[in-house]
Design a protein around this motif. Sequence first.
Motif, short mmCIF file in Angstrom:
data_model
loop_
_atom_site.label_atom_id
_atom_site.label_comp_id
_atom_site.label_asym_id
_atom_site.label_seq_id
_atom_site.Cartn_x
_atom_site.Cartn_y
_atom_site.Cartn_z
N ALA A 1 0.84 -1.19 0.00
CA ALA A 1 0.00 0.00 0.00
C ALA A 1 0.88 1.25 0.00
CB ALA A 1 -0.89 -0.02 1.24
N GLN A 2 0.47 2.25 -0.79
CA GLN A 2 1.27 3.46 -0.91
C GLN A 2 0.70 4.57 -0.02
OE1 GLN A 2 4.23 3.66 -2.82
NE2 GLN A 2 3.78 1.48 -2.55
N PRO A 3 1.55 5.50 0.47
CA PRO A 3 1.06 6.61 1.28
C PRO A 3 0.02 7.39 0.47
CG PRO A 3 3.46 6.70 1.01
CD PRO A 3 2.96 5.57 0.21
N PRO A 4 -0.98 7.96 1.08
CA PRO A 4 -1.19 7.99 2.55
C PRO A 4 -2.06 6.86 3.07
CG PRO A 4 -2.74 9.44 1.48
CD PRO A 4 -2.00 8.74 0.37
N LEU A 5 -2.24 5.76 2.32
CA LEU A 5 -3.12 4.69 2.78
C LEU A 5 -2.66 4.16 4.14
CD1 LEU A 5 -3.82 2.45 -0.35
CD2 LEU A 5 -5.39 3.97 0.86
N PRO A 6 -3.58 3.99 5.08
CA PRO A 6 -3.19 3.58 6.43
C PRO A 6 -3.00 2.07 6.55
CG PRO A 6 -5.54 3.99 6.37
CD PRO A 6 -5.04 4.26 4.98
N GLU A 7 -2.13 1.49 5.74
CA GLU A 7 -1.89 0.06 5.85
C GLU A 7 -0.97 -0.16 7.04
OE1 GLU A 7 -0.70 -3.83 5.51
OE2 GLU A 7 0.79 -2.34 4.89
N TRP A 8 -1.26 -1.20 7.84
CA TRP A 8 -0.58 -1.37 9.13
C TRP A 8 0.93 -1.55 8.96
CZ3 TRP A 8 -4.61 -5.28 11.51
CH2 TRP A 8 -5.80 -4.58 11.76
N GLY A 9 1.34 -2.34 7.98
CA GLY A 9 2.78 -2.56 7.78
C GLY A 9 3.49 -1.27 7.39
N MET B 1 2.52 1.66 8.17
CA MET B 1 2.54 2.53 9.36
C MET B 1 3.71 2.18 10.26
SD MET B 1 -1.54 2.58 10.15
CE MET B 1 -1.51 3.48 11.68
N ILE B 2 3.97 0.87 10.41
CA ILE B 2 5.12 0.45 11.24
C ILE B 2 6.40 0.96 10.59
CG2 ILE B 2 6.42 -1.52 12.11
CD1 ILE B 2 3.88 -3.11 12.15
N SER B 3 6.44 0.84 9.26
CA SER B 3 7.64 1.23 8.53
C SER B 3 8.00 2.69 8.78
CB SER B 3 7.41 0.96 7.04
OG SER B 3 8.39 1.61 6.29
N TRP C 1 7.33 5.61 20.88
CA TRP C 1 7.13 4.17 20.63
C TRP C 1 5.76 3.83 20.03
CZ3 TRP C 1 2.94 2.37 23.26
CH2 TRP C 1 2.52 3.13 24.37
N TRP C 2 4.74 4.67 20.38
CA TRP C 2 3.38 4.30 19.98
C TRP C 2 3.16 4.34 18.48
CZ3 TRP C 2 4.89 8.45 22.86
CH2 TRP C 2 4.82 9.71 22.22
N VAL C 3 3.94 5.14 17.77
CA VAL C 3 3.71 5.28 16.32
C VAL C 3 3.86 3.94 15.61
CG1 VAL C 3 4.40 6.50 14.24
CG2 VAL C 3 4.53 7.64 16.47
N ALA C 4 4.89 3.16 15.98
CA ALA C 4 5.09 1.87 15.32
C ALA C 4 4.44 0.73 16.09
CB ALA C 4 6.59 1.59 15.17
N THR C 5 4.39 0.86 17.42
CA THR C 5 3.97 -0.27 18.24
C THR C 5 2.48 -0.58 18.12
OG1 THR C 5 5.66 0.40 19.80
CG2 THR C 5 4.07 -1.25 20.55
N LEU C 6 1.63 0.48 18.09
CA LEU C 6 0.19 0.21 18.12
C LEU C 6 -0.30 -0.48 16.84
CD1 LEU C 6 -0.80 3.30 20.20
CD2 LEU C 6 -0.91 0.91 20.87
N ILE D 1 0.70 -4.02 17.27
CA ILE D 1 -0.19 -4.80 18.14
C ILE D 1 -1.45 -5.21 17.37
CG2 ILE D 1 -1.68 -4.63 20.18
CD1 ILE D 1 0.53 -3.00 21.51
N ALA D 2 -1.94 -4.30 16.52
CA ALA D 2 -3.13 -4.64 15.71
C ALA D 2 -2.84 -5.86 14.84
CB ALA D 2 -3.53 -3.44 14.86
N ILE D 3 -1.69 -5.87 14.17
CA ILE D 3 -1.32 -7.02 13.32
C ILE D 3 -1.25 -8.28 14.17
CG2 ILE D 3 0.52 -8.04 11.94
CD1 ILE D 3 1.23 -5.29 10.96
N PHE D 4 -0.62 -8.14 15.35
CA PHE D 4 -0.45 -9.29 16.24
C PHE D 4 -1.80 -9.87 16.65
CE2 PHE D 4 -0.44 -10.45 20.77
CZ PHE D 4 0.27 -11.63 20.69
#
Lengths: 296, 262
Positions: free
Chosen positions: A242-250, A252-254, A264-269, A272-275
Motif C-alpha cells: 500500500a502506498q502513502p497515505p493509505l493507512p496500511e498497518w505494515g 505505518m510500522i515502517s 514508541w506508539w507510532v510503530a507499536t500500536l 499490536i493490531a497485526i499481532f
Amino acid sequence: MTAREWLLSDTPQSRSQARMGRLYGGWLTFTGNRLAMVGLGIVVALMLMALLAPLIATHHPFAQDLANRLQPPSAANWFGTDQYGRDIWSRVVYGSRLTLYIVLLVALTAPVAGLLIGTISGYLGGWTDIVLMRITDVFLAFPKLILALAFVSALGPGIENAVIAIAITSWPPYARIARAETMTIRNSDFISAVRLQGASPTRIILGHVIPLCTSSLIVRVTLDMAGIILTAAGLGFLGLGAQPPLPEWGAMISTGRQYLLDQWWVATLPGIAIFVVSLGFNLLGDGLRDVLDPKN
Amino acid sequence: MTQAMIGIEDLDVTFGYGAATVHAVQNVTFQVKPGESFGLVGESGSGKSTVLRAMSGLNPDWSGNVSLDGQTLGRQRDKAFYKRCQMVFQDPYGSLHPRHTVDRILAEPVAIHGLGDADKRIDRTLREVGLGPQFRFRFPHQLSGGQRQRVAIARALILEPRVLLLDEPTSALDVSVQAEILNLLKRLRAEHGLTYILVSHNLAVVAYMCDRLAVMNRGRVVEELDVESLRRGQAQQDYTRQLLLASQGYDRAVADSFKDFA
C-alpha cells in the motif's frame, strides 16, 4: 418440537434440514472450544471495525495536524498521533479495511487455484500430475517473500499488485495438500462406485473429491491468514505494498520505526493490531480444524 | 443353449512390470446364463475379486475376451455398459461418500444417466431395499452397517441394471445382518430377473445364493461345479475338497493334513 430437536433430528425430512443439522452439529463442537471462540470474536470484531470504520474512528485517517505531531496517547488521540499529526487510532481502524481486503482477495484466489490444480493432478495422475507438480515445485523453490518482492517490483508497487503477488506465491502449498488428500481418496470404494456409474472425471473431482479436500484446506487457509497479513505488512513495510497515505498497518510500522525510541506508539500500536488479528485467525483455524476434521 | 449374459474367456490380469510382475489371474474362462447366479470362491489372494474388477471396468489392465449380453467389451466402458452392469462393494463403511446424504448418493446415478424423475426413483428404490423414506436424508454415519449396505445395493439398483457384481457383499457385516442382506439380494434377483456374479470366500453363502460356482486358486479356475454337487460334497479336485473341509470349522488333524496347491 424445539428448533434444537429439529436440527439434531436423526431422521431429517428434507435436504435443507439434513444440511442445517450438520452445520449445527459443527457449531456445537466449535462453541465447545473456548480459544476458538476468542479467535472468532477477534475476526468478527475486525469485520465490524472495517464495516463501521467511519463511526468508530474519531478523526479522518488522512487529516493532518502538524502542530500536533507525534503526541502520546491521550483522551483526544487514543493511540497518539504520527509524524504528520494524524490520529493513529483512526488510521488503525481504517487500516482494518485494507487488511481485510487483502486477506479476502488472497483467500478467494490462491486456495481455489491450489485446490483445482491439486485435485486434478492427484486424481488424473500420470503426465498431468508430473507436469502440474513440477510447476508447483518451481514456485515452492523460492522463498515466498522474495518471490512476492520480485512480482511486485515487476508489476509496480500498489495494494492490488501486492495481492496478486501474494496469491501467486501462496497457492503451491494448497495444491500439495489437495493432491495428497486426493491420492488417499481416489482409490476408495465410494470413488470406484461413482466411476462405475459412468461419472466423468470432472464430475468426480468437483462433486466427490473436492468436498473432502476443502475442510483441511479451509483450516490451512485460516492458519495462513496470519502469514498473509504479515507478508502484506512486510511488502508495505518495504514500500512495495500500500502506498502513502493509505493507512496500511505494515506501512505505518515502517514509517514509525524512525521514531521507535522516543515515540514508541507510532510503530507499536499498528504492530499490536497485526499481532491481535493474526492471533485471532490462528485461534479460529485451530477451532475449525477440530470441527472439520474428516475423521470425525 | 441360450446366449450367455456374461462371457469371460482366457482372462489374464497382471500387475506391475518386469521382475515384479504378479500374474494375478491366468486363463480364466466361464460363462453365466441370463438370470443365473454364479459364485466365485477361493481363499484370499486367489484372484476372484480381480476377475470381478476386470469385468466391472475398474481395472483396465487385462487381456482376453469379456462380453456382456453377446457384446464384446473393451477396456474403456461406456455409459450404456454401466447402466446394465453395476457392482456392490464389500465394505459398506468405505463405499458410501461420507459427506453425501443417502438422497445425494442415489440421485447421482440418475443425474449421470439423465434418467429424470429422481424423486420417485429414489423413493421406490429405497422401499425395494427395505429402507423407509425416513432414511432418505441421513448421512452414512447415521446408518448401521446393514443399512449402509442396503443403500449401496439401492445405488446399484437405481439404474435398473441386468447384472449385479457382488464383491463379498456380506463379509463386513454382523452375522445376523448377513442373512437379511442375503435374503434381500435373493428376493431382488427373483423380482428383477437379475444376473449375479458373487465373489465370496464363504462356501455357505455361495451355496445359499448361487446356482453354479467356480473355485479359484492362485489366479486359476480349479473347478466349476453346480451347487448340488457342492452340497453333496462331490468335488472333483483335491483343492476344492480341502476348501470344503476348511469351511467346516477348525480341526487340528484336518488342518495338519492340508497341502499347499501351487
